[in-house]
Write an enzyme that holds these catalytic residues in place. Sequence first.
Site, PDB file in Angstrom:
ATOM      1  N   ASN A  81       9.562   4.432   0.702  1.00 48.78           N
ATOM      2  CA  ASN A  81       9.499   5.146   1.977  1.00 48.78           C
ATOM      3  C   ASN A  81      10.864   5.674   2.395  1.00 48.78           C
ATOM      4  O   ASN A  81      10.981   6.780   2.938  1.00 48.78           O
ATOM      5  CB  ASN A  81       8.915   4.244   3.064  1.00 48.78           C
ATOM      6  N   PHE A 120       7.633  16.658  -0.525  1.00 50.07           N
ATOM      7  CA  PHE A 120       8.494  16.212   0.573  1.00 50.07           C
ATOM      8  C   PHE A 120       9.755  17.072   0.696  1.00 50.07           C
ATOM      9  O   PHE A 120      10.777  16.618   1.179  1.00 50.07           O
ATOM     10  CB  PHE A 120       8.850  14.731   0.436  1.00 50.07           C
ATOM     11  N   CYS A 172       5.024   4.753   9.454  1.00 50.75           N
ATOM     12  CA  CYS A 172       5.711   4.122   8.321  1.00 50.75           C
ATOM     13  C   CYS A 172       7.188   4.478   8.220  1.00 50.75           C
ATOM     14  O   CYS A 172       8.044   3.594   8.290  1.00 50.75           O
ATOM     15  CB  CYS A 172       5.006   4.495   7.017  1.00 50.75           C
ATOM     16  N   HIS A 184       9.584  20.029   2.482  1.00 50.78           N
ATOM     17  CA  HIS A 184       9.083  20.996   3.448  1.00 50.78           C
ATOM     18  C   HIS A 184       9.854  20.812   4.766  1.00 50.78           C
ATOM     19  O   HIS A 184       9.715  19.794   5.440  1.00 50.78           O
ATOM     20  CB  HIS A 184       7.586  20.819   3.675  1.00 50.78           C
ATOM     21  N   GLU A 235       0.844  -1.202   0.000  1.00 55.19           N
ATOM     22  CA  GLU A 235       0.000   0.000   0.000  1.00 55.19           C
ATOM     23  C   GLU A 235       0.876   1.247   0.000  1.00 55.19           C
ATOM     24  O   GLU A 235       1.994   1.239   0.523  1.00 55.19           O
ATOM     25  CB  GLU A 235      -0.955  -0.004   1.194  1.00 55.19           C
TER      26      GLU A 235
END
Length: 457
Positions: free
Chosen positions: A211, A252, A263, A254, A151
């Site tokens: 990830n 991503f 995660c 920031h 996922e």
Amino acid sequence: MRIAMIGTGYVGLVSGACFADFGHQVTCVDKDAGKIEALRRGEIPIFEPGLDALVASNVKARRLDFTTDLTAPVAEADAVFIAVGTPSRRGDGHADLSHVHAAAREIAAALTGFTVVVTKSTVPVGTGDEVERLISEANPSADVVVASNPEFLREGAAIRDFKFPDRIVVGTSDERGRKVLGDIYRPLSLNQAPVMFTARRTAELIKYAANAFLATKITFINEIADLSEKVGADVQEVARGIGLDNRIGSKFLHAGPGFGGSCFPKDTRALVKIAQDHDVQLRIVEAVLGVNDIRKRAMARKVLNVVGGLRGKTVAVLGLTFKPDTDDMREAPSIPLVIGLLDMGAKVRAHDPVGMEQARKELPDIEYCKDPYACVRGADALVIITEWAQFRALDLKRLKREMAQPVIVDLRNIYRPDDMAALGFLYESIGRRRTSPIKLVEGGRAKLAPQVRRHSV
């Protein structure tokens, strides 16, 4: 098609509800009888925008139901999804697969006819092989294909991510398995979602690699933020300048207090352990973990440097969850920050729109407030940790009136420094210059008061 979803945590419940909304017949299974009874009453155990309505509509349409016994749902299913937790194992950082293995054994005993068993949980490379072995060992006659279908859901936007995915990764080399999963995801073809069929081990690694890469982007821009503060640059403009390069992208990038959640921390740790087990050293990912841990602890010192001493001071904290639109406190940056403030002698008050019930389990020794203004009343400093939309539209004049000292440490850069200075705040953010209240000088001209530079963090 008939689907059994084993596990009603974040992934299992969202996935099950979305599959039911596609028109499939879905049964969600969980051993927690209290949770199942609550779901039958329409009570959702997690906060996810839109999930309560999605579950209710599909229960009403009789496409979605809940049970504690997997025997009948698995026996009738075309596909069984394993969506149980894989937390970091205590002591070594490996993913804890005990729930996955237990689910595989129970599924094996209930299988009848051809079935595709799918690992939806985030699992180390090779877990599908072990699930296949366990099922074959427990039920040698089972006609089963074991596949991987990781996922890629963001908390707070999970339903949209499921229905409008960037990609769907399916790991199986078996044509029957490909057909079943292709049929399950066929409703998404209208959204032109690309389905990537690959080998099972490749699919398992894709999840971890994705990830780890996103965690690396976050950590990179956080280190650039530290450099920006030292050299007088603006990290937000730096991020925009590099993000406009389509080889890099703007997401991503920031700057903030470090990544947390369910995660990124556990998956980056697990990836490092997987690599070590195969005599590979992932130096970049190891550095990401170390830098992120140090950063979260350093945020309390950042507040200390601005306030100039915290013993006996009251610090108001807005936002506790690791990100907006969720009540998830797992590895939230707020936890080490608040603990650091307490260790430095501060009294801490906090407000979060939905996360305070979960936060009390992690941070029992602080005061919780019903709204932002009660939180800041009489405070010597305000720290913004989570960028909830509600915090972007605060009545800043009222905020200043309520505070004992107009000091704001904004760890999410949700306000503009010059605007805060004009309103009379001493304002500290991430990767941007500190601004002091504007003072009127001769001729009525506005001028920023001299800044007190921070010590090295």
